[in-house]
Structures are given as structure tokens and as C-alpha cells.
Write a protein that holds these residues in place. Structure first.
Motif, PDB file in Angstrom:
ATOM      1  N   HIS A 107      16.889  24.947  90.803  1.00  0.00           N
ATOM      2  CA  HIS A 107      15.901  25.751  91.523  1.00  0.00           C
ATOM      3  C   HIS A 107      16.443  27.112  91.909  1.00  0.00           C
ATOM      4  O   HIS A 107      16.431  27.503  93.072  1.00  0.00           O
TER       5      HIS A 107
ATOM      6  N   ALA B 159      17.091  21.398 106.591  1.00  0.00           N
ATOM      7  CA  ALA B 159      16.295  22.558 106.171  1.00  0.00           C
ATOM      8  C   ALA B 159      16.266  22.651 104.653  1.00  0.00           C
ATOM      9  O   ALA B 159      15.477  23.408 104.083  1.00  0.00           O
ATOM     10  N   HIS B 160      17.130  21.889 104.002  1.00  0.00           N
ATOM     11  CA  HIS B 160      17.261  21.958 102.530  1.00  0.00           C
ATOM     12  C   HIS B 160      16.987  20.569 101.945  1.00  0.00           C
ATOM     13  O   HIS B 160      15.925  20.008 102.161  1.00  0.00           O
TER      14      HIS B 160
ATOM     15  N   LYS C  59       5.828  27.866 119.512  1.00  0.00           N
ATOM     16  CA  LYS C  59       7.090  28.598 119.372  1.00  0.00           C
ATOM     17  C   LYS C  59       8.179  27.990 120.245  1.00  0.00           C
ATOM     18  O   LYS C  59       9.355  28.148 119.971  1.00  0.00           O
TER      19      LYS C  59
ATOM     20  N   ARG D 141       9.350  21.224 113.393  1.00  0.00           N
ATOM     21  CA  ARG D 141       8.695  21.820 112.230  1.00  0.00           C
ATOM     22  C   ARG D 141       8.150  20.703 111.369  1.00  0.00           C
ATOM     23  O   ARG D 141       8.690  19.594 111.354  1.00  0.00           O
ATOM     24  N   LEU D 142       7.080  20.999 110.606  1.00  0.00           N
ATOM     25  CA  LEU D 142       6.576  19.999 109.664  1.00  0.00           C
ATOM     26  C   LEU D 142       7.585  19.897 108.527  1.00  0.00           C
ATOM     27  O   LEU D 142       7.726  20.828 107.728  1.00  0.00           O
TER      28      LEU D 142
ATOM     29  N   GLY E 124       9.112  19.081 105.023  1.00  0.00           N
ATOM     30  CA  GLY E 124       8.439  19.022 103.719  1.00  0.00           C
ATOM     31  C   GLY E 124       7.403  20.113 103.556  1.00  0.00           C
ATOM     32  O   GLY E 124       6.716  20.178 102.552  1.00  0.00           O
ATOM     33  N   PHE E 125       7.344  21.003 104.589  1.00  0.00           N
ATOM     34  CA  PHE E 125       6.409  22.131 104.512  1.00  0.00           C
ATOM     35  C   PHE E 125       7.177  23.443 104.564  1.00  0.00           C
ATOM     36  O   PHE E 125       8.188  23.552 105.247  1.00  0.00           O
TER      37      PHE E 125
ATOM     38  N   HIS F 126       8.656  27.170 102.565  1.00  0.00           N
ATOM     39  CA  HIS F 126       9.702  27.438 101.577  1.00  0.00           C
ATOM     40  C   HIS F 126      10.055  28.917 101.633  1.00  0.00           C
ATOM     41  O   HIS F 126       9.197  29.763 101.850  1.00  0.00           O
ATOM     42  N   ARG F 127      11.344  29.227 101.445  1.00  0.00           N
ATOM     43  CA  ARG F 127      11.762  30.620 101.469  1.00  0.00           C
ATOM     44  C   ARG F 127      11.117  31.411 100.334  1.00  0.00           C
ATOM     45  O   ARG F 127      10.777  32.579 100.497  1.00  0.00           O
TER      46      ARG F 127
ATOM     47  N   ARG G  11       6.186  21.631  92.159  1.00  0.00           N
ATOM     48  CA  ARG G  11       6.816  20.298  92.105  1.00  0.00           C
ATOM     49  C   ARG G  11       6.081  19.313  93.006  1.00  0.00           C
ATOM     50  O   ARG G  11       5.996  18.114  92.727  1.00  0.00           O
TER      51      ARG G  11
ATOM     52  N   LYS H 282       1.127  32.045 107.556  1.00  0.00           N
ATOM     53  CA  LYS H 282       2.566  32.041 107.255  1.00  0.00           C
ATOM     54  C   LYS H 282       2.848  31.506 105.845  1.00  0.00           C
ATOM     55  O   LYS H 282       3.997  31.345 105.440  1.00  0.00           O
TER      56      LYS H 282
ATOM     57  N   ASN I 214       6.210  21.306 100.117  1.00  0.00           N
ATOM     58  CA  ASN I 214       7.239  21.597  99.109  1.00  0.00           C
ATOM     59  C   ASN I 214       7.670  20.299  98.438  1.00  0.00           C
ATOM     60  O   ASN I 214       7.087  19.238  98.685  1.00  0.00           O
TER      61      ASN I 214
ATOM     62  N   ARG J 232      20.162  17.214  91.161  1.00  0.00           N
ATOM     63  CA  ARG J 232      20.503  18.636  91.231  1.00  0.00           C
ATOM     64  C   ARG J 232      21.877  18.930  90.634  1.00  0.00           C
ATOM     65  O   ARG J 232      22.195  20.069  90.314  1.00  0.00           O
TER      66      ARG J 232
HETATM   67  C1  SDX Z   1      14.245  22.693  99.698  1.00  0.00           C
HETATM   68  O1  SDX Z   1      15.588  27.269  98.394  1.00  0.00           O
HETATM   69  C2  SDX Z   1      15.123  26.302  97.649  1.00  0.00           C
HETATM   70  O2  SDX Z   1      14.698  26.482  96.561  1.00  0.00           O
HETATM   71  C3  SDX Z   1      15.235  24.903  98.275  1.00  0.00           C
HETATM   72  C4  SDX Z   1      14.590  23.775  97.471  1.00  0.00           C
HETATM   73  C5  SDX Z   1      15.356  23.489  96.209  1.00  0.00           C
HETATM   74  O3  SDX Z   1      14.782  22.900  95.290  1.00  0.00           O
HETATM   75  O4  SDX Z   1      16.587  23.763  96.190  1.00  0.00           O
HETATM   76  O5  SDX Z   1      13.257  24.112  97.139  1.00  0.00           O
HETATM   77  C6  SDX Z   1      14.585  22.476  98.269  1.00  0.00           C
HETATM   78  O6  SDX Z   1      15.136  22.895 100.478  1.00  0.00           O
HETATM   79  C7  SDX Z   1      12.795  22.748 100.112  1.00  0.00           C
HETATM   80  C8  SDX Z   1      12.610  23.095 101.632  1.00  0.00           C
HETATM   81  C9  SDX Z   1      12.834  21.802 102.430  1.00  0.00           C
HETATM   82  N1  SDX Z   1      12.888  22.097 103.860  1.00  0.00           N
HETATM   83  C10 SDX Z   1      11.875  21.702 104.699  1.00  0.00           C
HETATM   84  O7  SDX Z   1      10.831  21.187 104.306  1.00  0.00           O
HETATM   85  C11 SDX Z   1      12.192  21.923 106.157  1.00  0.00           C
HETATM   86  C12 SDX Z   1      10.954  22.523 106.867  1.00  0.00           C
HETATM   87  N2  SDX Z   1      10.774  23.897 106.346  1.00  0.00           N
HETATM   88  C13 SDX Z   1      11.484  24.931 106.996  1.00  0.00           C
HETATM   89  O8  SDX Z   1      12.395  24.733 107.946  1.00  0.00           O
HETATM   90  C14 SDX Z   1      11.362  26.303 106.346  1.00  0.00           C
HETATM   91  O9  SDX Z   1      10.100  26.439 105.843  1.00  0.00           O
HETATM   92  C15 SDX Z   1      12.383  26.613 105.281  1.00  0.00           C
HETATM   93  C16 SDX Z   1      13.779  26.408 105.779  1.00  0.00           C
HETATM   94  C17 SDX Z   1      12.170  25.750 104.086  1.00  0.00           C
HETATM   95  C18 SDX Z   1      12.207  28.073 104.880  1.00  0.00           C
HETATM   96  O10 SDX Z   1      12.550  28.831 105.968  1.00  0.00           O
HETATM   97  P1  SDX Z   1      12.526  30.452 105.921  1.00  0.00           P
HETATM   98  O11 SDX Z   1      12.149  30.947 104.588  1.00  0.00           O
HETATM   99  O12 SDX Z   1      13.803  30.942 106.497  1.00  0.00           O
HETATM  100  O13 SDX Z   1      11.315  30.798 106.815  1.00  0.00           O
HETATM  101  P2  SDX Z   1      11.386  30.916 108.373  1.00  0.00           P
HETATM  102  O14 SDX Z   1      12.193  29.797 108.943  1.00  0.00           O
HETATM  103  O15 SDX Z   1      11.756  32.318 108.716  1.00  0.00           O
HETATM  104  O16 SDX Z   1       9.850  30.643 108.754  1.00  0.00           O
HETATM  105  C19 SDX Z   1       8.892  31.675 108.642  1.00  0.00           C
HETATM  106  C20 SDX Z   1       7.868  31.352 109.713  1.00  0.00           C
HETATM  107  C21 SDX Z   1       8.529  31.102 111.080  1.00  0.00           C
HETATM  108  O17 SDX Z   1       7.585  31.457 112.078  1.00  0.00           O
HETATM  109  P3  SDX Z   1       7.776  32.950 112.762  1.00  0.00           P
HETATM  110  O18 SDX Z   1       9.181  33.003 113.309  1.00  0.00           O
HETATM  111  O19 SDX Z   1       7.543  33.943 111.635  1.00  0.00           O
HETATM  112  O20 SDX Z   1       6.697  32.981 113.820  1.00  0.00           O
HETATM  113  O21 SDX Z   1       7.203  30.121 109.381  1.00  0.00           O
HETATM  114  C22 SDX Z   1       7.474  29.130 110.367  1.00  0.00           C
HETATM  115  C23 SDX Z   1       8.701  29.603 111.132  1.00  0.00           C
HETATM  116  O22 SDX Z   1       8.677  29.107 112.469  1.00  0.00           O
HETATM  117  N3  SDX Z   1       7.762  27.889 109.622  1.00  0.00           N
HETATM  118  C24 SDX Z   1       7.295  26.681 109.964  1.00  0.00           C
HETATM  119  C25 SDX Z   1       7.766  25.823 108.971  1.00  0.00           C
HETATM  120  N4  SDX Z   1       8.504  26.500 108.083  1.00  0.00           N
HETATM  121  C26 SDX Z   1       8.506  27.792 108.500  1.00  0.00           C
HETATM  122  N5  SDX Z   1       6.527  26.278 110.999  1.00  0.00           N
HETATM  123  C27 SDX Z   1       6.244  24.953 111.026  1.00  0.00           C
HETATM  124  N6  SDX Z   1       6.644  24.049 110.105  1.00  0.00           N
HETATM  125  C28 SDX Z   1       7.415  24.448 109.066  1.00  0.00           C
HETATM  126  N7  SDX Z   1       7.822  23.559 108.158  1.00  0.00           N
END
Ligand code: SDX
Length: 428
Positions: free
Chosen positions: A230, A264-265, A295, A300-301, A303-304, A306-307, A315, A356, A361, A388
Motif C-alpha cells: 500500500h 492507528a495502522h 473533540k 475514534r471509529l 476502521g474509519f 485514512h491519510r 479494499r 472530513k 478502510n 504485507r
Molecule cells: C491502515 O497508510 C496506509 O496506507 C495504511 C493502510 C495500509 O494498507 O498500510 O491503509 C492500513 O492503517 C488503515 C487505517 C487504519 N486505522 C484506523 O482505522 C484507525 C482510525 N483512523 C484514524 O485514526 C485516522 O483516520 C488515520 C490514522 C487512519 C488517519 O489519520 P490522519 O490522516 O492523520 O488524519 P487525522 O488524524 O489528522 O484526522 C483528520 C480529522 C481529525 O479531525 P480534526 O482534527 O481535523 O477536527 O479527522 C478526524 C480527526 O479527529 N478523524 C476521525 C477518524 N479519523 C480521523 N474522527 C473519528 N473517527 C476516525 N476514525
């Protein structure tokens, strides 16, 4: 690559920097001479706007929800290919001929056995150790057993260690599970497919013949495809950074496993199913949606979001379809699937998630499938790491074989004290 210029004015200096284009996707501004010409660094914690390397392996368009492996869309690979074929594609850049695939599969199959001494290594862990802790330790220890393939400058060594890592991860993962449940290790069976062999090593017992269920084997193989690579995600970047120092491939992959473990990953699949279990029934969903939007609440949700994907993770689409196939094949149902579907529906209709651009994911549905197949939640990230590994190895090989690659050494914005003299203890 076509070249044009970007100019930056900083501290009274104007600096021209070349713009490089790839085959598709955003152009990059080549800032490598910036510090020398301005005495300044760029600043990008979390690397939200930074390309760390060139790569020809995987392309993601986050806005369009596109994922290509060597140009092939993930949906087509998930539908028509196999994990062994995708592994060959990621490593070599082209789909294999029938003979190439047969030869590659045979090579991988014949590397699935672990050095017998490693079974003793497992016995040093507590039975209730998290399987990811075991996998981190065992993979890191592989370099102590396979010295004959750690010369990273030798392409033959790189090929052997790549094949060993891809081949042995299912055995290592299955042994971690067996150890955790107190059952005997099951040796690899070379008559089975890569994925069928993994299922037998995990769920087979010496006292009975283990029958691989084709629909489960196919679903598991597809899940491996969906997790194979990925782009420059956190764990792949970890593998590249470790590899840039010349560390042996086993140590680099162990570093990637450690990074993947975070919630987070890759740890999100385990966290997502635990979240769904905590939510339980659909009537409790709104409370958790409200918490995710608050806030002041760290929840956080899982599985929801993505950067990169600011659209539906392609997927997750395939994963959701696979849930139904596995339920039909195993004649099971899991009310958590309905809860997950309802959670997705409610979240995607909520302005917070829409604004947002937070979509399910890869980790949102995978846990439901893995749970239905029989894996405990603690094994979910182990399975992610298993799949992976081919992506990590392909990216590592791409970096190591680049004659221009340098050790990764980021700088910083220093915010600590300026120089000051030591104060003797007697004066403090
Ligand atoms: C994987 O990079 C990859 O490709 C990874 C992956 C791979 O195949 O290798 O795809 C696999 O890691 C998928 C992601 C799995 N992680 C989760 O599902 C954990 C929950 N998601 C998050 O913590 C978050 O969405 C991330 C870590 C995945 C992404 O974080 P970012 O890009 O750094 O975004 P951010 O934390 O800056 O969030 C942006 C905004 C924030 O609000 P504000 O500060 O702008 O007000 O969105 C909000 C966050 O609070 N937000 C969420 C959220 N994810 C982001 N709010 C609620 N629930 C969530 N899941």
C-alpha cells in the motif's frame, strides 16, 4: 521524467527547484538542494505533503479511491488473481507466465519450513503473549538462523531472503496461534496451496485429517491480496528507513511488523472488531458516533478514515463482499456484520464524516471475516503482517537495488534550550 521549475523565496533568497513528474499522480518539487541554498529545512511532521522516494510498485489515488499494483487495479486482482501471483507481480513488476508462476510457487512452498531450533524460541514466551509480540521476536530472530542470505549487496542473497520471508510468515503466524492455544505445531504440507497450507497449520490438529474449505481458502487468499502492499504507509516507510542503514532484511521486516502493530495502522482491524463488540447492537451506534465526533473524547471509529483515501477504500468494498461469501460458505451469521453495515450507513450520512471525508478502510470489515473463519482478534494484525510482508520485501528490494539510495536521516525544528553550562550537583 519531465522537468520544470518551482521557485521559493525564503530569507531574502529566491531558490529555483526542479519539479519532477511520475507516470501518474502528483508532481514533486525536488527540494534536495534547499538546505544548502537557504540554510532552511522544510517542515512536515507526519509527512502529509512529502514524497520519500520514487517507486514503481503501488499507486494510490486517494480522491478517486484507486489502488493499482504495478498498474493493475486491486478489484481485478482480488477477483481474478491469487496471492502467489500478486506476490510475483509485486516483486518482479509483471504478471507471471504459467511456468513462472509454477516455479515461483514451488520455490516459496519449499521455503515454508522453519529451522527446528526456532520452535524452542517460541517456548520462551508466555502462552498468553500477544501473537504480534511473538511474531516481532521470531522474525527478528530469523537473521540468527539464516546468515547465508543477509548480504544485502548480493542480489542472490536478497532474492533468497525475500523468498524465505514470504514463505515462512504463514508458518510463523500459525505457530504463534498454536502456541497461544496450547496445541502442537503443525508442519507445512507441500501438497497444499500457500493459503491452504496456512489454514491447515493454523486449524489442523495431529489427530485428524484437515480438510481445506475451498470458499474459505479463496476468501483468505483474497484477504492476503488486499493487504499485500500500500505505497509508503507507516510500516513500509519503517522498513525502508531500517533498510537504508544496511540492516539485514529480517531485521527490517521485524521493524515493519512492530510499526504495523499500532491501532492507528494495522492494529486497527483488531481494534475495529473490539469496537463493534463494545457497540453490540445497532441501537447503541449513535452514542459511539457522537463520541467519535466529540473533540474532547479520544475515541475514534476504528476502521474509519485514512491519510490518503478521501473516498471509499477500494479494499473495503471487496472486503464487505467477502463477508457475505464466507458467511454463506460457513453457513454462519454474525450480528456484528449488521451492526457494521448500519454503523457505516449512519456515519456516511453524518456531515462530520462527510466533511472530513472519513470512509471505511481495509480494517473495518476484515475482522468480521477473520472472526467467522475462526481467528481470535489477537491474530488479526498477525494476518495483516503475513500478507504485507511481500509488499515490504518488494519495497525494500526496490530501495536497496537503487544505486542512488542514501541512509534516511530527517532533520528537525529544534525547540529546546540554547547552550548552557553544567551546574554541579552540590549547587543544585
Ligand atoms: C491502515 O497508510 C496506509 O496506507 C495504511 C493502510 C495500509 O494498507 O498500510 O491503509 C492500513 O492503517 C488503515 C487505517 C487504519 N486505522 C484506523 O482505522 C484507525 C482510525 N483512523 C484514524 O485514526 C485516522 O483516520 C488515520 C490514522 C487512519 C488517519 O489519520 P490522519 O490522516 O492523520 O488524519 P487525522 O488524524 O489528522 O484526522 C483528520 C480529522 C481529525 O479531525 P480534526 O482534527 O481535523 O477536527 O479527522 C478526524 C480527526 O479527529 N478523524 C476521525 C477518524 N479519523 C480521523 N474522527 C473519528 N473517527 C476516525 N476514525
Amino acid at each position: 521524467m519531465s522537468e520544470n521549475q518551482a521557485s521559493l523565496t525564503a530569507g531574502g533568497n529566491s531558490v529555483d527547484m526542479p519539479i519532477k513528474s511520475g507516470t501518474i499522480g502528483p508532481d514533486v518539487i525536488d527540494i534536495r538542494k534547499l538546505y544548502g541554498q537557504t540554510g532552511m529545512f522544510t517542515y512536515d511532521p507526519g509527512f502529509t505533503s512529502t514524497a520519500s522516494c520514487d517507486s514503481a510498485i503501488t499507486y494510490i489515488d486517494g480522491d478517486e479511491g484507486v489502488l493499482l499494483h504495478r498498474g493493475y487495479p486491486i478489484g481485478q486482482l482480488a477477483e481474478h488473481s491469487s496471492f502467489m501471483e500478486v506476490s510475483y507481480l509485486l516483486l518482479n513488476g509483471e504478471l507471471p507466465s504459467q511456468q513462472e508462476l509454477a516455479d515461483f510457487t514451488r520455490t516459496i512452498t519449499r521455503h515454508t519450513m522453519l529451522h527446528e531450533q526456532l520452535a524452542t524460541f517460541y517456548r520462551g514466551f508466555r502462552r498468553d503473549a500477544h501473537p504480534m509480540a511473538v511474531m516481532c521476536g521470531v522474525v527478528g530472530a530469523l537473521s540468527a538462523f539464516y546468515h547465508d542470505s543477509t548480504d544485502i549487496a548480493d542480489p542472490v542473497h536478497r532474492k533468497i531472503s525475500s523468498h524465505r520471508l514470504i514463505a515462512k510468515m504463514p508458518t510463523i503466524a500459525a505457530m504463534a496461534y498454536k502456541y497461544s492455544v496450547g496445541q502442537p505445531f503443525i508442519y507445512p504440507d507441500n501438497k497444499l496451496s500457500y493459503t491452504g497450507n496456512f489454514l491447515k497449520m493454523t486449524f489442523g490438529v495431529p489427530a485428524e485429517e484437515y480438510e481445506v474449505i475451498p470458499a474459505v481458502e479463496k476468501a483468505m487468499d483474497r484477504i492476503f491480496i488486499l493487504h499485500a502492499d500500500h505505497e509508503q504507509n507507516a510500516s513500509t516507510s519503517t522498513v525502508r528507513l531500517a533498510g537504508s542503514s544496511g540492516a539485514n532484511p529480517f531485521a527490517c521486516i521485524a521493524a515493519g511488523i512492530a510499526c504495523l502493530w499500532g491501532p492507528a495502522h494495522g492494529g486497527a482491524n483488531e481494534a475495529a472488531l473490539n469496537m463493534l463488540k463494545e457497540i453490540g447492537t445497532p441501537d447503541r451506534i449513535q452514542h459511539y458516533i457522537d463520541r467519535a465526533k466529540d473533540k474532547n473524547d479520544p475515541f475514534r471509529l476504528m476502521g474509519f478514515g485514512h491519510r490518503v483515501y478521501k473516498n471509499y477504500d477500494p479494499r473495503a468494498t471487496v472486503m464487505q463482499q467477502t463477508v457475505r461469501e464466507v458467511f454463506d460458505a460457513l453457513k454462519v451469521n454474525d450480528p456484528l456484520f449488521e451492526t457494521a453495515l448500519r454503523l457505516e450507513e449512519i456515519a456516511l450520512s453524518d456531515p462530520y464524516f462527510a466533511e472530513k471525508k472519513l470512509f471505511p478502510n481495509v480494517d473495518f470489515y476484515s475482522g468480521i471475516i477473520l472472526s467467522a473463519i475462526g481467528f481470535p482478534t489477537t491474530m488479526f494484525t498477525v494476518l495483516f503482517a503475513l500478507a504485507r510482508t511481500v509488499g515490504w520485501v518488494a519495497q525494500w528490494n526496490e530501495m536497496i537495488s537503487d544505486p542512488g539510495q542514501k541512509i534516511g536521516r530527517p532533520r528537525q525544528l529544534y525547540t529546546g534550550p540554547t547552550a548552557r553550562d553544567y551546574v554541579p550537583l552540590s549547587d543544585r
